[in-house]
Design a protein around this motif. Structure first.
Motif, PDB file in Angstrom:
ATOM      1  N   MET A  77       0.981  -7.222  -3.574  1.00 42.83           N
ATOM      2  CA  MET A  77       2.126  -6.534  -3.620  1.00 42.83           C
ATOM      3  C   MET A  77       2.309  -5.035  -3.217  1.00 42.83           C
ATOM      4  SD  MET A  77       5.376  -7.539  -3.263  1.00 42.83           S
ATOM      5  CE  MET A  77       6.941  -7.038  -3.307  1.00 42.83           C
ATOM      6  N   LYS A  78       1.339  -4.521  -4.083  1.00 43.86           N
ATOM      7  CA  LYS A  78       0.994  -3.130  -4.308  1.00 43.86           C
ATOM      8  C   LYS A  78       0.624  -2.665  -2.840  1.00 43.86           C
ATOM      9  CE  LYS A  78       0.636  -1.155  -8.677  1.00 43.86           C
ATOM     10  NZ  LYS A  78      -0.187  -0.776  -9.668  1.00 43.86           N
ATOM     11  N   ASP A  79      -0.191  -3.481  -2.120  1.00 45.65           N
ATOM     12  CA  ASP A  79      -0.735  -2.832  -0.712  1.00 45.65           C
ATOM     13  C   ASP A  79       0.584  -2.855   0.444  1.00 45.65           C
ATOM     14  OD1 ASP A  79      -3.232  -3.182  -1.476  1.00 45.65           O
ATOM     15  OD2 ASP A  79      -3.746  -5.184  -0.677  1.00 45.65           O
ATOM     16  N   GLN A  80       1.389  -3.588  -0.021  1.00 46.93           N
ATOM     17  CA  GLN A  80       2.873  -3.655   0.963  1.00 46.93           C
ATOM     18  C   GLN A  80       3.558  -2.322   0.587  1.00 46.93           C
ATOM     19  OE1 GLN A  80       5.033  -7.198   0.646  1.00 46.93           O
ATOM     20  NE2 GLN A  80       6.162  -6.655   2.539  1.00 46.93           N
ATOM     21  N   TRP A  81       3.434  -1.887  -0.685  1.00 48.38           N
ATOM     22  CA  TRP A  81       4.440  -0.923  -1.261  1.00 48.38           C
ATOM     23  C   TRP A  81       3.643   0.269  -0.332  1.00 48.38           C
ATOM     24  CZ3 TRP A  81       4.328  -1.181  -7.361  1.00 48.38           C
ATOM     25  CH2 TRP A  81       4.829  -2.251  -7.711  1.00 48.38           C
ATOM     26  N   PHE A  82       2.315   0.530  -0.375  1.00 53.08           N
ATOM     27  CA  PHE A  82       1.786   1.451   0.039  1.00 53.08           C
ATOM     28  C   PHE A  82       1.701   1.530   1.665  1.00 53.08           C
ATOM     29  CE2 PHE A  82      -1.840   1.293  -3.778  1.00 53.08           C
ATOM     30  CZ  PHE A  82      -0.735   1.531  -4.534  1.00 53.08           C
ATOM     31  N   ALA A  83       1.743   0.502   2.152  1.00 52.90           N
ATOM     32  CA  ALA A  83       1.800   0.465   3.762  1.00 52.90           C
ATOM     33  C   ALA A  83       3.117   1.024   4.181  1.00 52.90           C
ATOM     34  CB  ALA A  83       1.374  -0.907   3.933  1.00 52.90           C
ATOM     35  N   LEU A  84       4.236   0.639   3.318  1.00 57.28           N
ATOM     36  CA  LEU A  84       5.225   0.709   3.940  1.00 57.28           C
ATOM     37  C   LEU A  84       5.901   2.201   3.496  1.00 57.28           C
ATOM     38  CD1 LEU A  84       7.945  -0.719   5.267  1.00 57.28           C
ATOM     39  CD2 LEU A  84       8.770  -1.339   2.919  1.00 57.28           C
ATOM     40  N   ASP A  85       5.377   2.678   2.458  1.00 55.28           N
ATOM     41  CA  ASP A  85       5.348   4.279   2.154  1.00 55.28           C
ATOM     42  C   ASP A  85       4.783   4.897   3.190  1.00 55.28           C
ATOM     43  OD1 ASP A  85       6.633   5.652   0.190  1.00 55.28           O
ATOM     44  OD2 ASP A  85       5.059   5.456  -1.284  1.00 55.28           O
ATOM     45  N   ASP A  86       3.698   4.554   3.513  1.00 51.72           N
ATOM     46  CA  ASP A  86       2.673   5.304   4.842  1.00 51.72           C
ATOM     47  C   ASP A  86       3.681   5.248   5.822  1.00 51.72           C
ATOM     48  OD1 ASP A  86       0.714   5.988   3.031  1.00 51.72           O
ATOM     49  OD2 ASP A  86      -0.615   4.229   3.655  1.00 51.72           O
ATOM     50  N   TYR A  87       4.157   4.086   6.257  1.00 56.15           N
ATOM     51  CA  TYR A  87       4.854   3.894   7.534  1.00 56.15           C
ATOM     52  C   TYR A  87       6.278   5.043   7.467  1.00 56.15           C
ATOM     53  CZ  TYR A  87       8.200   1.703  10.928  1.00 56.15           C
ATOM     54  OH  TYR A  87       9.164   1.534  11.785  1.00 56.15           O
TER      55      TYR A  87
END
Ligand code: SAH
Ligand code: DHB
Ligand code: MG
Length: 220
Positions: A1-11
């Motif tokens: 889940m956290k990977d997705q939070w980080f990736a979307l924040d980056d996006y």
């Protein structure tokens, strides 16, 4: 889940924020000086900038400077004759923050006061330093209710107040917690429940700084 939070924040950040050499240099200097990496995230910093601009803030109060990352974000919203007063306990943090603000060309707009915030707030009141149009509360969490009371006292009708870290990974509603910071957040919520002078909401957040939340309030 956290990977997705980080990736979307980056996006989102890549599209809406872009490179920011002064903020990146500030984070590097903080790390080189061994400051804890508990600054607001890039997205949250931009939100503070936007809120301060929406408020048309001329005088901003910040409680908890660290290395001045959030200070830089909010100072950018100020007009040339504006000021941000930022309160910090640790002399070392204040020193790093001043260097970061100097590099960003914002130091003339910033007054960093070293000491226990509760004492400095009383001093600001004696000095008649208010009214502040916008207050950002982001220091020790156990004193959040007292900081909020000071923000009201040093504000004016329609002043805005933002409190960081009120989500605390959901711990706020953990009946068994004895964490002093979490209990501080809970006392703030109990205080606001009966506080007709304040209109407020809390938004839960996820992203590079984990699962947390911020409270946004306006004084009547
Ligand atoms: N707003 C900063 C992060 C602040 S971290 C940013 O987003 O960039 C919290 C800061 O509050 C730390 O630097 C800590 O030293 C400071 N602090 C803790 N207790 C304090 C107190 N009693 N008075 C003033 N500052 C305090
Ligand atoms: C801590 C403090 C903060 O202001 C924050 O945003 C995250 C963590 C802390 O004291 O651990
Ligand atoms: Mg914080």
């Amino acid at each position: 889940m956290k990977d997705q939070w980080f990736a979307l924040d980056d996006y989102f950040n890549e599209h809406l924020l872009g490179a920011d050499p002064d903020l990146e240099a500030a984070l590097q200097a903080n790390s080189a000086a061994d400051l804890p990496a508990i600054d607001v995230s890039a997205a949250q910093g931009k939100m503070l900038y936007l809120l301060a601009r929406m408020q048309g803030a001329n005088r901003i109060l910040e409680i908890g400077t660290l290395g001045g990352y959030s200070t830089i974000c909010m100072a950018r919203a100020l007009p040339n004759d504006g000021q941000i007063v930022s309160l910090e306990l640790e002399e070392k943090h204040a020193r790093v923050a001043r260097a970061n603000l100097e590099r960003a060309g914002l130091l003339p707009l910033v007054d960093i006061r070293v000491g226990k915030a509760l004492e400095t707030l009383a001093q600001l009141h004696r000095e008649n330093a208010g009214p502040f149009d916008f207050t950002f509360i982001d220091a020790d969490k156990e004193n959040i209710p007292q900081y909020f009371q000071w923000a009201i006292k040093l504000g004016r009708p329609s002043s805005a107040i933002v409190v960081d870290n009120v989500g605390r990974r959901g711990e706020v509603i953990d009946a068994d917690t004895d964490d002093r910071g979490t209990l501080g957040v809970r006392r703030l919520m109990e205080m606001l429940k009966g506080e007709s002078r304040i209109s407020a909401t809390t938004i839960q957040t996820v992203g590079h700084k984990g699962y947390d939340g911020f409270l946004l309030a306006i004084c009547q």
